[in-house]
Structures are given as structure tokens and as C-alpha cells.
Design an enzyme around this catalytic site. Structure first.
Site, PDB file in Angstrom:
ATOM      1  N   SER A   9       0.816  -1.211   0.000  1.00 20.90           N
ATOM      2  CA  SER A   9       0.000   0.000   0.000  1.00 20.90           C
ATOM      3  C   SER A   9       0.847   1.257   0.000  1.00 20.90           C
ATOM      4  O   SER A   9       0.320   2.335  -0.239  1.00 20.90           O
ATOM      5  CB  SER A   9      -0.993   0.028   1.161  1.00 20.90           C
ATOM      6  OG  SER A   9      -0.557  -0.707   2.239  1.00 20.90           O
ATOM      7  N   HIS A  25      -3.847  -3.995  -5.578  1.00 23.63           N
ATOM      8  CA  HIS A  25      -3.991  -3.493  -4.213  1.00 23.63           C
ATOM      9  C   HIS A  25      -5.417  -3.648  -3.713  1.00 23.63           C
ATOM     10  O   HIS A  25      -6.314  -2.896  -4.098  1.00 23.63           O
ATOM     11  CB  HIS A  25      -3.553  -2.011  -4.178  1.00 23.63           C
ATOM     12  CG  HIS A  25      -3.600  -1.414  -2.819  1.00 23.63           C
ATOM     13  ND1 HIS A  25      -4.207  -0.209  -2.545  1.00 23.63           N
ATOM     14  CD2 HIS A  25      -3.124  -1.859  -1.633  1.00 23.63           C
ATOM     15  CE1 HIS A  25      -4.089   0.059  -1.253  1.00 23.63           C
ATOM     16  NE2 HIS A  25      -3.439  -0.922  -0.678  1.00 23.63           N
ATOM     17  N   GLU A  53      -7.255  -1.561  -6.537  1.00 27.60           N
ATOM     18  CA  GLU A  53      -6.470  -0.653  -7.378  1.00 27.60           C
ATOM     19  C   GLU A  53      -5.443  -1.467  -8.169  1.00 27.60           C
ATOM     20  O   GLU A  53      -4.704  -2.254  -7.587  1.00 27.60           O
ATOM     21  CB  GLU A  53      -5.769   0.400  -6.501  1.00 27.60           C
ATOM     22  CG  GLU A  53      -6.727   1.428  -5.938  1.00 27.60           C
ATOM     23  CD  GLU A  53      -6.087   2.404  -4.948  1.00 27.60           C
ATOM     24  OE1 GLU A  53      -6.530   3.555  -4.883  1.00 27.60           O
ATOM     25  OE2 GLU A  53      -5.141   2.005  -4.233  1.00 27.60           O
ATOM     26  N   ASN A  97      -6.004   5.769  -0.546  1.00 30.01           N
ATOM     27  CA  ASN A  97      -5.325   6.188   0.687  1.00 30.01           C
ATOM     28  C   ASN A  97      -4.896   7.645   0.602  1.00 30.01           C
ATOM     29  O   ASN A  97      -4.864   8.359   1.593  1.00 30.01           O
ATOM     30  CB  ASN A  97      -4.110   5.298   0.968  1.00 30.01           C
ATOM     31  CG  ASN A  97      -4.554   3.923   1.453  1.00 30.01           C
ATOM     32  OD1 ASN A  97      -5.679   3.752   1.892  1.00 30.01           O
ATOM     33  ND2 ASN A  97      -3.677   2.942   1.342  1.00 30.01           N
TER      34      ASN A  97
HETATM   35  P1  NAI Z   1       0.268  -9.299   8.029  1.00 30.07           P
HETATM   36  O1  NAI Z   1       1.363  -8.975   8.952  1.00 30.07           O
HETATM   37  O2  NAI Z   1      -1.081  -9.560   8.562  1.00 30.07           O
HETATM   38  O3  NAI Z   1       0.673 -10.591   7.178  1.00 30.07           O
HETATM   39  C1  NAI Z   1       1.894 -10.791   6.558  1.00 30.07           C
HETATM   40  C2  NAI Z   1       2.142 -12.304   6.471  1.00 30.07           C
HETATM   41  O4  NAI Z   1       3.237 -12.502   5.607  1.00 30.07           O
HETATM   42  C3  NAI Z   1       2.487 -12.943   7.800  1.00 30.07           C
HETATM   43  O5  NAI Z   1       1.643 -14.064   8.009  1.00 30.07           O
HETATM   44  C4  NAI Z   1       3.933 -13.393   7.624  1.00 30.07           C
HETATM   45  O6  NAI Z   1       4.211 -14.610   8.286  1.00 30.07           O
HETATM   46  C5  NAI Z   1       4.030 -13.554   6.142  1.00 30.07           C
HETATM   47  N1  NAI Z   1       5.358 -13.398   5.582  1.00 30.07           N
HETATM   48  C6  NAI Z   1       6.228 -12.419   5.823  1.00 30.07           C
HETATM   49  N2  NAI Z   1       7.347 -12.587   5.059  1.00 30.07           N
HETATM   50  C7  NAI Z   1       7.137 -13.687   4.314  1.00 30.07           C
HETATM   51  C8  NAI Z   1       7.895 -14.372   3.317  1.00 30.07           C
HETATM   52  N3  NAI Z   1       9.077 -13.929   2.952  1.00 30.07           N
HETATM   53  N4  NAI Z   1       7.353 -15.457   2.772  1.00 30.07           N
HETATM   54  C9  NAI Z   1       6.143 -15.899   3.149  1.00 30.07           C
HETATM   55  N5  NAI Z   1       5.390 -15.300   4.069  1.00 30.07           N
HETATM   56  C10 NAI Z   1       5.875 -14.207   4.642  1.00 30.07           C
HETATM   57  O7  NAI Z   1       0.266  -8.148   6.932  1.00 30.07           O
HETATM   58  P2  NAI Z   1      -0.962  -7.555   6.095  1.00 30.07           P
HETATM   59  O8  NAI Z   1      -1.645  -6.541   6.882  1.00 30.07           O
HETATM   60  O9  NAI Z   1      -1.720  -8.688   5.524  1.00 30.07           O
HETATM   61  O10 NAI Z   1      -0.193  -6.790   4.932  1.00 30.07           O
HETATM   62  C11 NAI Z   1       0.418  -7.468   3.865  1.00 30.07           C
HETATM   63  C12 NAI Z   1       0.652  -6.506   2.718  1.00 30.07           C
HETATM   64  O11 NAI Z   1      -0.602  -5.977   2.314  1.00 30.07           O
HETATM   65  C13 NAI Z   1       1.525  -5.312   3.063  1.00 30.07           C
HETATM   66  O12 NAI Z   1       2.297  -5.019   1.933  1.00 30.07           O
HETATM   67  C14 NAI Z   1       0.516  -4.201   3.339  1.00 30.07           C
HETATM   68  O13 NAI Z   1       1.027  -2.927   3.055  1.00 30.07           O
HETATM   69  C15 NAI Z   1      -0.554  -4.552   2.346  1.00 30.07           C
HETATM   70  N6  NAI Z   1      -1.889  -4.058   2.682  1.00 30.07           N
HETATM   71  C16 NAI Z   1      -2.364  -4.124   3.959  1.00 30.07           C
HETATM   72  C17 NAI Z   1      -3.628  -3.660   4.256  1.00 30.07           C
HETATM   73  C18 NAI Z   1      -4.177  -3.760   5.641  1.00 30.07           C
HETATM   74  O14 NAI Z   1      -5.188  -3.077   5.935  1.00 30.07           O
HETATM   75  N7  NAI Z   1      -3.619  -4.568   6.519  1.00 30.07           N
HETATM   76  C19 NAI Z   1      -4.503  -3.077   3.207  1.00 30.07           C
HETATM   77  C20 NAI Z   1      -3.933  -3.152   1.871  1.00 30.07           C
HETATM   78  C21 NAI Z   1      -2.668  -3.588   1.650  1.00 30.07           C
END
Ligand code: NAI
Length: 643
Positions: A416, A437, A449, A487
Site C-alpha cells: 500500500s 492493491h 487498485e 489512501n
Molecule cells: P500481516 O502482517 O497480517 O501478514 C503478513 C504475512 O506474511 C504474515 O503471516 C507473515 O508470516 C508472512 N510473511 C512475511 N514474510 C514472508 C515471506 N518472505 N514469505 C512468506 N510469508 C511471509 O500483513 P498484512 O496486513 O496482511 O499486509 C500485507 C501486505 O498488504 C503489506 O504489503 C501491506 O502494506 C498490504 N496491505 C495491507 C492492508 C491492511 O489493511 N492490513 C490493506 C492493503 C494492503
């Protein structure tokens, strides 16, 4: 008789089979032409005295999706609208009064005008399959049923269920429709012929309404019921923003005692809504969604295998959503607990979505494959990365992906806040990376997006958009720039709210200023819902490029571990997910409202000027579907232009 949209055949039992198959369209809609042809068919049948009429759809997409709302736009005055609706009424009444038994066989969508037509038949038989949905969703377009559906739905299922169906615009499965008395049967496709025959052999007799129903239709009963309905509606929609449900309640109150009077009065009431500004804007919102879908169909592309990296909040939901929509999905995470949590959420959602169709829930569950080692990377058509928001880690993942993914696989990031150019810097071929996104919660939010960097190939952008349409999301094409569109417009608005709070304005007053305008949630509560840690991070990222002032309170709250809903306290304190709000707060002023909404409008205009999004309609669409921005205004840019 030659007809373009209907086919008429009479079998040896003298049963007339009338099939609707609107020419040149994927789905049947009731335009003036289509209704006129139905009249011709009914006129002819009147002289042939058939034993019965069976109406069904010639399209696998469904029965009838509704009236042709594009036609409503061509109506300039209330009297033109009355004329069109009046003609439709004549034809549907003719069907209702037809001397022989009339049977509607319903598959797939049977909505709005489609259900109104079916309600004029003596018998309704719905095919029991997940795609079958029946409802009167007109309120969502700032209307109420206009082809006799107000009177006939109340007659058919009773005052409470009928009015609730119209006031909420909810749709029902075949099973639910049978349970509430909206259809006579909900049967498997293979049993259709037998069931139709049963009704041909012994037509239904309509029972008389019971005492309670009779009272609710009486003058005093209608008065009481209208008050109850109005109270319920007022919890969700203000009359000045959404006049349609209130017009429906008034119609019922004044005319709900007799079918004839109800039908007659429906025409004028509906005509006045059709030409209202609110309805025109809500129809525009519907058309904006169609526009986004159409943009997603620029290329013929179909993904079958999806690989999602990261099974967290976003990745987990993206993976289980794609499996729900029919794709084979591998979801990768080294954290086994995250994978287990994803499966748990999937089972819950599939159980709900496929209630009554266990085999479909099981099939969806089988399509979702947990993958702790990344075995699915090599065979995927699309790989979506949704891991931690960290540039180094993302760069490493994409450099690896390039070596194992299929040469034509789409490589996508859900980032994001990190510029795509930076993530692609470590790749050999930086034309392959695209942003897909999603918004949180990914299963609920309609918008996605599709982010292009300076080097993203147009073909890949278009394929990514097509994938979104495939999973029933609305793709909005945006350029990679801080905050993309949604955003970026939200952040100044939320920061303005934080500044107002620092000036001493009560949180409740600030939120009320926004909800009074028509926002689904106030900016203070929204910040708590998103999470103040995420707000702090995103505002830090955007502060410099957008020259934003970030009020101190946000970081302060994060330091105090007051992160919002998820920690039980942010700006507000929370009981579960519900904010504990004071009832004693100052009324917001017009100036406060202006301060907040101006932030969104100004940023929306900048995104257009800077070419982040190509057209003003797309900016409005993105902001409405990405933030829930007051839909009856037609979007911030439209609102600025036309008020
Ligand atoms: P999160 O922290 O809930 O989940 C991330 C997951 O990725 C974790 O389960 C972790 O174990 C796993 N992980 C990390 N490195 C890894 C790797 N190298 N290989 C495999 N698994 C791996 O994070 P979230 O909130 O789901 O965010 C993920 C992405 O989505 C980020 O780039 C964030 O900016 C984007 N995003 C988040 C939003 C939100 O509201 N949380 C909304 C839109 C986009």
C-alpha cells in the site's frame, strides 16, 4: 408473429411457452421494447386461449436482472416517467389478469422488474442453485419497485416481509424465497419438468390473509406499521439523502389497504423518484461500477491458478476469496499458524456462502491449498505478494520469483505504500511487476487498485484488471504514486479530523459532521478501525510527498499502545468492535463539515490533474467504492461540479 426478445411456442397440451431472451445482451432487462413485445404475445395468446403460460429465460445468466435503468436516464420529466411506467403497468396487469394459469420458472438473477413480472404470475418455481437470487433492490438506485412490485410483494409475502424486502433491497436464495412464500417451489433443475406439470394439473388457490395481516393492511394498522418501518429506516438512511424508502413507506401508509389503489399510486410515486437528483446519482454509481468492469474486459484473459505469498490479514483473505470464486489457489507462508487461521476463515465463509450446498463449500475448500514451501510458485498464472511492508524483503521475494515463475505469469504486489519502481529495481524484467492493491477486509471491499509503475506493460495491467473482474471485484487503474488514489484522498481527511480533535472539538462532533454529509463512518472512528499504527505509518510515508501536517496525537496514541479497535482503545474506547460514544456533544457546524469534505474533494481533483487516475468518472468511482463516499452525491468531483 415475429419478436426480437421473446419466443412463443405452444405445445400439444396447449401450454404456451414464452421465453425471454433479450437480443444482443448477456442478461435480460425489461426495456420499453421488451415489455411492448410481451404485450403483443399476451394479446395473441388471449385469442388462442392456451391451457397455461410458462414464462422462462433463454439465458443461462438468469431470469431477468431488472428494468433497463439506462432507459430511465432518457426520461426528462415526471410525466415522461409516468408514461413509461404506466405502459409497463398495463402489460403486467394483463399478465396478472390472464385467465389461464401463469407460471414463472426462475433461474439465476430474478431482480427488480424481473421479480415484479414473476409476482404477476400465479405460480413461481425457482431452480435451487447458488446462482438463483430473488429480490427487489430498487432502493439501492434511489427508487422503489415501479412495475407493480410494491403492491404485489406485500400481497404475496405479507406486510412485514414484503416491506422489509423492499426497504433493505436484500436478495434471497431459492430456499429462502420458498421459506418466506415468495416462490411456491425451490427445486433442482432435474425436477423442473415434473414440478411444472404438477402445477399444470392442479393450479394453486390463493389463501385469504389472516387476522394479523388484515389488521396491518387496515388504516390504523398501516399507521402503526409505517412508524415502525420509518424508525428502522432512519437508523440507516436520512430522508434528505435517501428519499426512496420514505416514499415507499408513505405509499404503503396511504394506499396499502387495497391492491388497486396501491398499484395506481405506485406509478406517480416512482416517476417522481426516477427524476430525482438522488436517484440519478445512485444510477450513476451503478453505471460507474459497470464502467470499471468494462475496463477490466479490455483483454481476453482468464487466470486459473493463483499463488499468494503471505497468509496474514490481506494475503489470507485474498487467497480464500480467489478459491471461493473458482480458482485453484496455493497460499504460502512460513508461519503455519497464519496458514491455519486462513483455512479457518475460509471454512467459515464458504459455509455461509454455500449454505445448503455442502458439496460446493467442500469444493472451494479443496481449491485452497496451504503451501509452506512455495511449491505453487512455478505453476501459477498470477502470483500475489502480501507479506510485510518492507522494501528489502519484497525486493528479495520478487528477484526469486522471476527465476521460478512461468514466463507469462503476472507478478503482483499488494503493497500500500512502497513505490512499485523500488520493488521492481531488483528485478531483471521490471515490466512484469504490477500492483493489485486490495482493501481491508478483502472479502468485503469491492474495489481493487491496479497499480502501474512507469515500466509496467499495458498488457499486464489489463490482464490484472481482467483477473479482478473474474473474482467479482472492481478494478481501478492507477499510477504508482504515494497512496495511489484511495489512501491518498483519505489521509488528509483523517489528519484534518485529528487536527480538529487537537483543537478541542469532540470526537463525536467531528464524526457526526462527516456522517451527516453521508459518509458511512466518521474519520475518527475510521482511523481507529484502520488502526492508528497503520495510520501513523501511512501518514509518515505520505507526509513529505504530500506536504501533510501529521498531528502529534496519532504517534502519541501509538506509543501508548492505543491502536484503535484492535487494542480496545484508540481515540474512542471499544466494547468489542463498538465505539463507546458520549451522547452529550456539540452539534457540528457547517464549517466543520466543509473542512473535512473539502480535503477529499481537493485531493481527488489533484489526483485527476496529476494523471494518477485517467478520468473524473474513474476518480469518483474509486472514491465511492474504496471509501463509501456518500453515493447519492455521485462522487466528490461530480458533487463539486453539480452540487
Ligand atoms: P500481516 O502482517 O497480517 O501478514 C503478513 C504475512 O506474511 C504474515 O503471516 C507473515 O508470516 C508472512 N510473511 C512475511 N514474510 C514472508 C515471506 N518472505 N514469505 C512468506 N510469508 C511471509 O500483513 P498484512 O496486513 O496482511 O499486509 C500485507 C501486505 O498488504 C503489506 O504489503 C501491506 O502494506 C498490504 N496491505 C495491507 C492492508 C491492511 O489493511 N492490513 C490493506 C492493503 C494492503
Amino acid at each position: 408473429m415475429t419478436m426480437k426478445h421473446w419466443k412463443l411456442e405452444i405445445d400439444e397440451q396447449k401450454v404456451a411457452h414464452l421465453t425471454i431472451d433479450v437480443a444482443g445482451k448477456n442478461a435480460n432487462a425489461l426495456s420499453g421494447d421488451v415489455i411492448l413485445e410481451l404485450k403483443k404475445a399476451l394479446d395473441q395468446l388471449s385469442s388462442e386461449s392456451p391451457a397455461a403460460i410458462v414464462i422462462r429465460s433463454g439465458k443461462s445468466s438468469g431470469f431477468i436482472a431488472g428494468a433497463d435503468i439506462n432507459e430511465f436516464e432518457t426520461l426528462n420529466t415526471e410525466s415522461e416517467a409516468q408514461d413509461l411506467i404506466g405502459k409497463a403497468h398495463e402489460v403486467i396487469n394483463q399478465l396478472d389478469d390472464f385467465p389461464a394459469t401463469t407460471i414463472a420458472v426462475i433461474n439465476g438473477f430474478c431482480l427488480g422488474g424481473g421479480l415484479e413480472l414473476a409476482l404477476a404470475c400465479d405460480v413461481r418455481i425457482a431452480v435451487n442453485q447458488p446462482a438463483t437470487r430473488l429480490g427487489l433492490p430498487e432502493v439501492k438506485l434511489g427508487l422503489h419497485p415501479g412495475f407493480g412490485g410494491t403492491a404485489r410483494s406485500v400481497d404475496t409475502v405479507g406486510v412485514v416481509k414484503g416491506m422489509q424486502m423492499m426497504l433493505t433491497g436484500k436478495s434471497y436464495s431459492a430456499y429462502q424465497a420458498k421459506k418466506m412464500g415468495l416462490v411456491h417451489e425451490a427445486v433442482a433443475e432435474r425436477s423442473l419438468t415434473k414440478t411444472i406439470q404438477q402445477y399444470l394439473d392442479s393450479p394453486v388457490k390463493k389463501g385469504a390473509p389472516g387476522m394479523k395481516e388484515k389488521f396491518m393492511r387496515s388504516g390504523p394498522g398501516r399507521l402503526i406499521m409505517s412508524k415502525i418501518f420509518a424508525k428502522e429506516v432512519a437508523k440507516k438512511a436520512k430522508q434528505e439523502h435517501f428519499p426512496a424508502p420514505y416514499a415507499l413507506i408513505k405509499l404503503f401508509k396511504e394506499h396499502g389497504g387495497s391492491k388497486e389503489s396501491f398499484l395506481e399510486a405506485e406509478i406517480a410515486s416512482e416517476a417522481s423518484l426516477i427524476v430525482s437528483k438522488e436517484s440519478r446519482n445512485l444510477v450513476r454509481v451503478f453505471q460507474l461500477s459497470e464502467m470499471l468492469k468494462a475496463k477490466g474486459k479490455a483483454v481476453d484473459y482468464k487466470a486459473e491458478r493463483i499463488h499468494v505469498i503471505g497468509a496474514g490479514t490481506m494475503g489470507g483473505d485474498i487467497a480464500l476469496w480467489c478459491a471461493l470464486k473458482g480458482m485453484t489457489v496455493t497460499v504460502e507462508d512460513f508461519n503455519l499458524e497464519a496458514l491455519a487461521a486462513t483455512v479457518k476463515r475460509a471454512v467459515k465463509l464458504y459455509g455461509k456462502r454455500f449454505r445448503g450446498f455442502d458439496h460446493l463449500a467442500t469444493a472451494a475448500r479443496d481449491r485452497l491449498i496451504v503451501d509452506s514451501k512455495g511449491d505453487g510458485r512455478a505453476s501459477a498464472d498470477i502470483i500475489i505478494e502480501a507479506i510485510v511492508e518492507n522494501l528489502d524483503i519484497k525486493q528479495k521475494v520478487f528477484a526469486e520469483l522471476e527465476t521460478v515463475a512461468k514466463p507469462d505469469a503476472i507478478l503482483a504486489t499488494n503493497t500500500s505504500s512502497i513505490p512499485l519502481e523500488d520493488i521492481a529495481a531488483g528485478m531483471k524484467d521490471n515490466t512484469r511487476l504490477v500492483g493489485i492493491h486490495f482493501f481491508n477486509p478483502a472479502t468485503m471491499m469491492p474495489l481493487v487498485e491496479i497499480v502501474s509503475s512507469k515500466t509496467t506493460k499495458a498488457k499486464i495491467r489489463d490482464q490484472a484488471s481482467a483477473f479482478c473482474v473474474q473474482i467479482d471485484k472492481l478494478p481501478l487503474q492507477v499510477k504508482s504514486a504515494p497512496g495511489f488514489l484511495v489512501n491518498r484522498v483519505l489521509m488528509p481527511y483523517m489528519l484534518e479530523a485529528a487536527s480538529m480533535a487537537e483543537e478541542g472539538i469532540a470526537y463525536e462532533t467531528i464524526d457526526k459532521a462527516a456522517t451527516d454529509f453521508g459518509m458511512p463512518m466518521g474519520p475518527i472512528e475510521l482511523s481507529d478501525t484502520v488502526g492508528l499504527d497503520i495510520c501513523a505509518h501511512v501518514s509518515d510515508v505520505l507526509a513529505e510527498p504530500m506536504q501533510l501536517h501529521v498531528p502529534k496525537s496519532i504517534h502519541q496514541k501509538v506509543e501508548e499502545k492505543k491502536l484503535g479497535v484492535k487494542s480496545g482503545e484508540g481515540y474512542y474506547k471499544y466494547k468489542g468492535r463498538k465505539a463507546i460514544k458520549s451522547k452529550n456533544f456539540a452539534k457540528p457546524t457547517a464549517e466543520m463539515q466543509q473542512r473535512l469534505i473539502d480535503k477529499i474533494s481537493l485531493e481527488a481533483q489533484r489526483c485527476l490533474t496529476e494523471g494518477i487516475v485517467a478520468t473524473d468518472d474513474e476518480v469518483d468511482a474509486g472514491i465511492i467504492f474504496g471509501t463509501g463516499f456518500a453515493p447519492f452525491t455521485g462522487g466528490p468531483l461530480h458533487h463539486n461540479k453539480y452540487g
